[in-house]
Design a protein around this motif. Structure first.
Motif, PDB file in Angstrom:
ATOM      1  N   SER A   1     -52.452 -14.472  31.091  1.00 44.64           N
ATOM      2  CA  SER A   1     -52.053 -14.443  29.683  1.00 44.64           C
ATOM      3  C   SER A   1     -52.781 -13.345  28.933  1.00 44.64           C
ATOM      4  O   SER A   1     -53.785 -12.790  29.386  1.00 44.64           O
ATOM      5  CB  SER A   1     -52.321 -15.797  29.016  1.00 44.64           C
ATOM      6  OG  SER A   1     -53.706 -16.056  28.943  1.00 44.64           O
ATOM      7  N   ILE A   2     -52.275 -13.061  27.754  1.00 42.63           N
ATOM      8  CA  ILE A   2     -52.788 -12.009  26.892  1.00 42.63           C
ATOM      9  C   ILE A   2     -54.192 -12.355  26.402  1.00 42.63           C
ATOM     10  O   ILE A   2     -54.612 -13.501  26.498  1.00 42.63           O
ATOM     11  CB  ILE A   2     -51.820 -11.809  25.699  1.00 42.63           C
ATOM     12  CG1 ILE A   2     -52.017 -10.462  25.043  1.00 42.63           C
ATOM     13  CG2 ILE A   2     -51.955 -12.957  24.714  1.00 42.63           C
ATOM     14  CD1 ILE A   2     -50.908 -10.136  24.041  1.00 42.63           C
TER      15      ILE A   2
ATOM     16  N   VAL B   1     -49.104 -20.799  32.308  1.00 42.13           N
ATOM     17  CA  VAL B   1     -48.885 -20.008  31.099  1.00 42.13           C
ATOM     18  C   VAL B   1     -48.282 -18.671  31.481  1.00 42.13           C
ATOM     19  O   VAL B   1     -48.582 -18.116  32.538  1.00 42.13           O
ATOM     20  CB  VAL B   1     -50.212 -19.819  30.320  1.00 42.13           C
ATOM     21  CG1 VAL B   1     -51.248 -19.084  31.168  1.00 42.13           C
ATOM     22  CG2 VAL B   1     -49.971 -19.072  29.012  1.00 42.13           C
ATOM     23  N   ASN B   2     -47.418 -18.155  30.623  1.00 44.86           N
ATOM     24  CA  ASN B   2     -46.801 -16.849  30.824  1.00 44.86           C
ATOM     25  C   ASN B   2     -46.702 -16.166  29.468  1.00 44.86           C
ATOM     26  O   ASN B   2     -46.115 -16.715  28.532  1.00 44.86           O
ATOM     27  CB  ASN B   2     -45.413 -17.007  31.446  1.00 44.86           C
ATOM     28  CG  ASN B   2     -44.841 -15.684  31.924  1.00 44.86           C
ATOM     29  OD1 ASN B   2     -45.356 -14.620  31.591  1.00 44.86           O
ATOM     30  ND2 ASN B   2     -43.763 -15.741  32.682  1.00 44.86           N
ATOM     31  N   THR B   3     -47.300 -15.010  29.328  1.00 39.56           N
ATOM     32  CA  THR B   3     -47.265 -14.283  28.065  1.00 39.56           C
ATOM     33  C   THR B   3     -45.932 -13.564  27.890  1.00 39.56           C
ATOM     34  O   THR B   3     -45.457 -12.880  28.801  1.00 39.56           O
ATOM     35  CB  THR B   3     -48.421 -13.268  27.991  1.00 39.56           C
ATOM     36  OG1 THR B   3     -49.662 -13.980  27.944  1.00 39.56           O
ATOM     37  CG2 THR B   3     -48.302 -12.398  26.749  1.00 39.56           C
ATOM     38  N   TYR B   4     -45.338 -13.735  26.725  1.00 35.35           N
ATOM     39  CA  TYR B   4     -44.110 -13.024  26.354  1.00 35.35           C
ATOM     40  C   TYR B   4     -44.219 -12.726  24.861  1.00 35.35           C
ATOM     41  O   TYR B   4     -43.811 -13.522  24.015  1.00 35.35           O
ATOM     42  CB  TYR B   4     -42.880 -13.869  26.669  1.00 35.35           C
ATOM     43  CG  TYR B   4     -41.543 -13.236  26.304  1.00 35.35           C
ATOM     44  CD1 TYR B   4     -41.400 -11.854  26.155  1.00 35.35           C
ATOM     45  CD2 TYR B   4     -40.414 -14.027  26.115  1.00 35.35           C
ATOM     46  CE1 TYR B   4     -40.181 -11.280  25.834  1.00 35.35           C
ATOM     47  CE2 TYR B   4     -39.178 -13.467  25.803  1.00 35.35           C
ATOM     48  CZ  TYR B   4     -39.074 -12.088  25.650  1.00 35.35           C
ATOM     49  OH  TYR B   4     -37.867 -11.506  25.322  1.00 35.35           O
ATOM     50  N   ALA B   5     -44.815 -11.597  24.520  1.00 32.12           N
ATOM     51  CA  ALA B   5     -45.086 -11.241  23.134  1.00 32.12           C
ATOM     52  C   ALA B   5     -43.864 -10.564  22.511  1.00 32.12           C
ATOM     53  O   ALA B   5     -43.479  -9.458  22.906  1.00 32.12           O
ATOM     54  CB  ALA B   5     -46.301 -10.324  23.052  1.00 32.12           C
TER      55      ALA B   5
ATOM     56  N   VAL C   1     -41.604 -15.095  12.721  1.00 41.19           N
ATOM     57  CA  VAL C   1     -42.463 -15.861  13.623  1.00 41.19           C
ATOM     58  C   VAL C   1     -42.558 -15.105  14.941  1.00 41.19           C
ATOM     59  O   VAL C   1     -41.549 -14.641  15.478  1.00 41.19           O
ATOM     60  CB  VAL C   1     -41.895 -17.277  13.859  1.00 41.19           C
ATOM     61  CG1 VAL C   1     -42.754 -18.035  14.869  1.00 41.19           C
ATOM     62  CG2 VAL C   1     -41.815 -18.035  12.541  1.00 41.19           C
ATOM     63  N   GLU C   2     -43.765 -14.981  15.457  1.00 40.00           N
ATOM     64  CA  GLU C   2     -44.008 -14.222  16.676  1.00 40.00           C
ATOM     65  C   GLU C   2     -44.316 -15.172  17.833  1.00 40.00           C
ATOM     66  O   GLU C   2     -45.126 -16.099  17.699  1.00 40.00           O
ATOM     67  CB  GLU C   2     -45.175 -13.257  16.471  1.00 40.00           C
ATOM     68  CG  GLU C   2     -45.365 -12.264  17.597  1.00 40.00           C
ATOM     69  CD  GLU C   2     -46.449 -11.246  17.299  1.00 40.00           C
ATOM     70  OE1 GLU C   2     -46.521 -10.228  18.014  1.00 40.00           O
ATOM     71  OE2 GLU C   2     -47.226 -11.456  16.352  1.00 40.00           O
ATOM     72  N   LEU C   3     -43.672 -14.956  18.959  1.00 36.51           N
ATOM     73  CA  LEU C   3     -43.935 -15.702  20.188  1.00 36.51           C
ATOM     74  C   LEU C   3     -44.996 -14.969  20.997  1.00 36.51           C
ATOM     75  O   LEU C   3     -44.936 -13.750  21.151  1.00 36.51           O
ATOM     76  CB  LEU C   3     -42.644 -15.825  20.999  1.00 36.51           C
ATOM     77  CG  LEU C   3     -42.750 -16.344  22.446  1.00 36.51           C
ATOM     78  CD1 LEU C   3     -43.300 -17.762  22.471  1.00 36.51           C
ATOM     79  CD2 LEU C   3     -41.391 -16.284  23.130  1.00 36.51           C
ATOM     80  N   ILE C   4     -45.986 -15.707  21.484  1.00 32.84           N
ATOM     81  CA  ILE C   4     -47.048 -15.094  22.293  1.00 32.84           C
ATOM     82  C   ILE C   4     -47.030 -15.620  23.727  1.00 32.84           C
ATOM     83  O   ILE C   4     -46.911 -14.865  24.679  1.00 32.84           O
ATOM     84  CB  ILE C   4     -48.438 -15.350  21.658  1.00 32.84           C
ATOM     85  CG1 ILE C   4     -48.486 -14.773  20.249  1.00 32.84           C
ATOM     86  CG2 ILE C   4     -49.536 -14.719  22.531  1.00 32.84           C
ATOM     87  CD1 ILE C   4     -48.282 -13.273  20.176  1.00 32.84           C
TER      88      ILE C   4
END
Length: 692
Positions: free
Chosen positions: A200-201, A495-499, A592-595
């Motif tokens: 993850s980020i 978990v998987n980051t998708y910004a 709204v931002e998805l992280i």
């Protein structure tokens, strides 16, 4: 005949809950053996076997499941006694462990020292490589530098290695190449690859978690290997499960590979048990507190679910794996009383531990502790502590409190002991505020579930400090975490980051990411013996307003994933943000931002049921033992109060405070402000007299 056992290895006492095949249970406690915790574990198992008139081998032959929580990784971090660890990271980032996120912990304290990194700077080795935010290779991996670095680690006697490169969560190519080199050159080294542990980020979070995993990995591996070996020698063929920080259990093999998930292994059992005991009284919410010999743990349960955080710390070191939101402070029965430079009385965080223990244990302890104060105040019986197995020396408690507290503060003995009792209660109430008030909840709206060997002795005063009207003291309160472990399911977090802006998210990528994580979780649970029909999933997203610094985790349904219903997800985010922080930006139409995308894969296990008993009426006289002089805190004086035998109390019995209830493993002090009822499961409910 079949048994299930929950084991909680604490810093002072190791707790055991033995559940028999008829659903009844027995509680056991032995002193912990910090030099080798597996010794204390086997001592407890041997005591259970003897109690069943069986040899250890015969007894273990009837044990189907052992669920084990441990503090070995916790203590390794707290005492900086983990393994010699090295870190391979991207060139230019070797000082990240010291720079962290560039935020001073105490904004206005220029003298507050930085936390000591777990890896010394000369073992934080930079490697030439770079992958950009999109996963494109900007600078190829310099394999020669990697090989030289590994040779240097061999020369330095490194036992564990962490590998964490910039943006490896997007493209794992370079980390996997390094993994191959290390496994070829140092096959015995304990190795943590960041993209496998936490893809993850946020680089600091990932590198700190990677280092923590490697730092404690060999310690946990040695301990579990020794424990498994001793169990095998004793012919144990049942299932062994390890408690992890997120409130679930895992196999020993997974625990060894992902050692950092056990760093809060012991306390995590508490909130899990709290869910069940509160539900038995008809409550969906509660606050659980657990006062043991060394520490005090507080946590929140909302809608039958313990609260979880992914931004935890241990000893000021970042641990970004999902864990139950448990606040732990140094406040237990062994907490030492002392006077600071300004002449103020303090309690803890230093503890007398199991050896030498409080002065009253008469094992060499010379400093005044909470247990010494409880004894002097009349809450404990010197001849019946731990069922009489640990006789207490009242004179030593008096002498040490007089010498170290009463004399210097010019107080009489009772005032000094009462001061110690009051200070530690205030400290514990502050920890409860951390998990309630600071999270936007009023603690008065929640029943307080009290646990730990020392907890029921202090419960009323903690509740009065917080104005909490109702408390629940479970029948198994003295081994609360061990009871929770037997009620835990297998759990794995992914978990998987998708910004991206939520409204602009690619629905196909969104669905595929969740599908891949779900498949990975199912495969892992099936390998641990969980059938497909007992596997469940909890999906959630880390969301924030654009340009915000912190995210809010929002649970979503499988239907919303399938429909990629970003509109309803955003609406729920606005509501939760408003509940947490008192405002939302929905009307302003702030994007709204998805992280991160998250999934918890749960394998449901068979859990013991509560055993009920018939109603016996309100009269508790059948359990009455005697009168004893005990100190009443709000009246500031000693009075003769009733003492009852907890083993003889029955369903329906009502006790009017003040009173003391004695059990083999704990003592409950009912102050004059509260009454107590015994429920059909043998647990106690205490409530303010004004609330009758």
């Amino acid at each position: 005949m079949s048994f299930k056992i929950g084991i909680d290895v604490g810093g002072t006492i190791t707790d055991f809950l033995l559940v028999l095949d008829d659903g009844s249970s027995k509680i056991y406690k032995v002193l912990s053996t910090p030099q080798d915790p597996s010794i204390g574990t086997l001592n407890g198992l041997s005591e259970m076997a003897s109690d069943q008139n069986l040899s250890l081998e015969e007894f273990l032959g009837h044990v189907a499941v052992i669920v084990h929580g441990t503090t070995v990784t916790t203590n390794a971090v707290l005492t900086y006694t983990g393994s010699k660890t090295a870190l391979l990271t991207t060139k230019g980032l070797r000082d990240t462990l010291e720079m962290r996120r560039g935020i001073r912990e105490r904004q206005y304290d220029n003298r507050y020292p930085n936390v000591e990194p777990l890896v010394e700077r000369y073992l934080r080795i930079p490697v030439e490589e770079r992958i950009d935010y999109s996963g494109e290779v900007v600078i190829p991996l310099n394999r020669a530098e990697v090989e030289n670095a590994v040779d240097f680690m061999v020369h330095e006697g490194v036992e564990a290695i962490g590998v964490c490169f910039m943006n490896a969560f997007v493209n794992r190519q370079h980390e996997e190449e390094v993994c191959g080199i290390i496994q070829q050159k140092i096959p015995r080294a304990y190795l943590t690859i960041s993209n496998r542990l936490l893809p993850s980020i946020r680089f600091y979070d990932r590198v700190s978690t990677t280092v923590l995993n490697s730092y404690v990995g060999p310690t946990l591996k040695r301990y579990l290997t020794a424990l498994i070996s001793k169990l095998q020698q004793a012919k144990y063929e049942g299932i062994l499960l390890i408690m992890q920080s997120n409130g679930g259990v895992i196999s020993p093999e997974v625990a060894i590979e992902r050692a950092a998930v056990t760093i809060l292994s012991g306390p995590a059992g508490g909130p899990v048990a709290g869910v069940e005991y509160a539900a038995a009284q008809g409550y969906d919410d509660c606050i659980t507190v657990d006062m043991g010999g060394t520490s005090f743990d507080a946590s929140m349960v909302k809608d039958k679910t313990p609260t979880v955080t992914t931004s935890g710390e241990i000893n000021r070191l970042k641990l970004a794996l999902p864990m139950l939101n448990v606040v732990t402070i140094g406040a237990g029965g062994g907490s030492i009383g002392w006077i600071d430079e300004g002449g103020l009385l303090k309690m803890g965080p230093q503890s007398a531990g199991a050896n030498p223990g409080p002065a009253c244990y008469d094992l060499g302890g010379e400093l005044p502790t909470c247990t010494d104060a409880d004894l002097v105040l009349g809450y404990l019986d010197k001849d019946l502590f731990a069922g009489g197995r640990i006789p207490l020396n009242l004179n030593k408690s008096r002498d040490t409190i007089e010498t170290h507290i009463a004399g210097p503060l010019k107080l009489d003995l009772a005032e000094a002991a009462a001061g110690m009792y009051n200070v530690i209660n205030v400290n514990m109430a502050a920890a409860v505020r951390e998990v309630s008030v600071k999270q936007g909840y009023d603690p008065r709206d929640f029943p307080l579930v009290i646990a730990g060997g020392a907890g029921p002795n202090h419960a009323c005063m903690i509740a009065l400090e917080l104005e909490i009207p109702v408390m629940i003291i479970p029948k198994e309160s003295s081994i609360f975490c061990a009871a929770g472990m037997l009620r835990s399911d297998l759990k794995h977090d992914f978990v998987n980051t998708y910004a991206t802006e939520l409204a602009a998210a690619d629905s196909a990528r969104f669905k595929k990411s969740f599908g891949d994580m779900k498949a990975q979780g199912i495969e892992l649970l099936i390998s641990e013996g969980i059938p497909q029909n007992r596997i469940e999933h909890i999906f959630s997203l880390d969301l924030r307003y654009v340009k915000q610094y912190h995210e809010v985790n929002v649970e979503i349904s499988s239907q919303e994933i399938e429909r990629a219903d970003f509109g309803s997800i955003a609406t729920r985010f606005h509501k939760k943000h408003n509940a947490l922080f008192g405002y939302s930006l929905e009307e302003e139409q702030t994007p709204v931002e998805l992280i991160n995308l998250r999934i918890m894969c749960i394998g449901r296990t068979q859990q013991p049921e509560f055993q009920s008993e018939p109603y016996s009426g309100a009269d508790p006289s059948g359990a009455f033992k005697k009168m004893r002089k005990s100190f009443l805190p709000l009246k500031m004086k000693f009075e003769d109060i009733d003492v009852f035998d907890g083993a003889r109390l029955k369903f329906g019995n009502k006790i009017v405070g003040p009173a003391i209830i004695e059990q083999v493993n704990t003592t409950t002090f009912v102050t004059p402000e509260y009454n107590l009822l015994v429920d059909k499961f043998g647990s106690y409910t205490m409530y303010l007299k004004t609330k009758e």
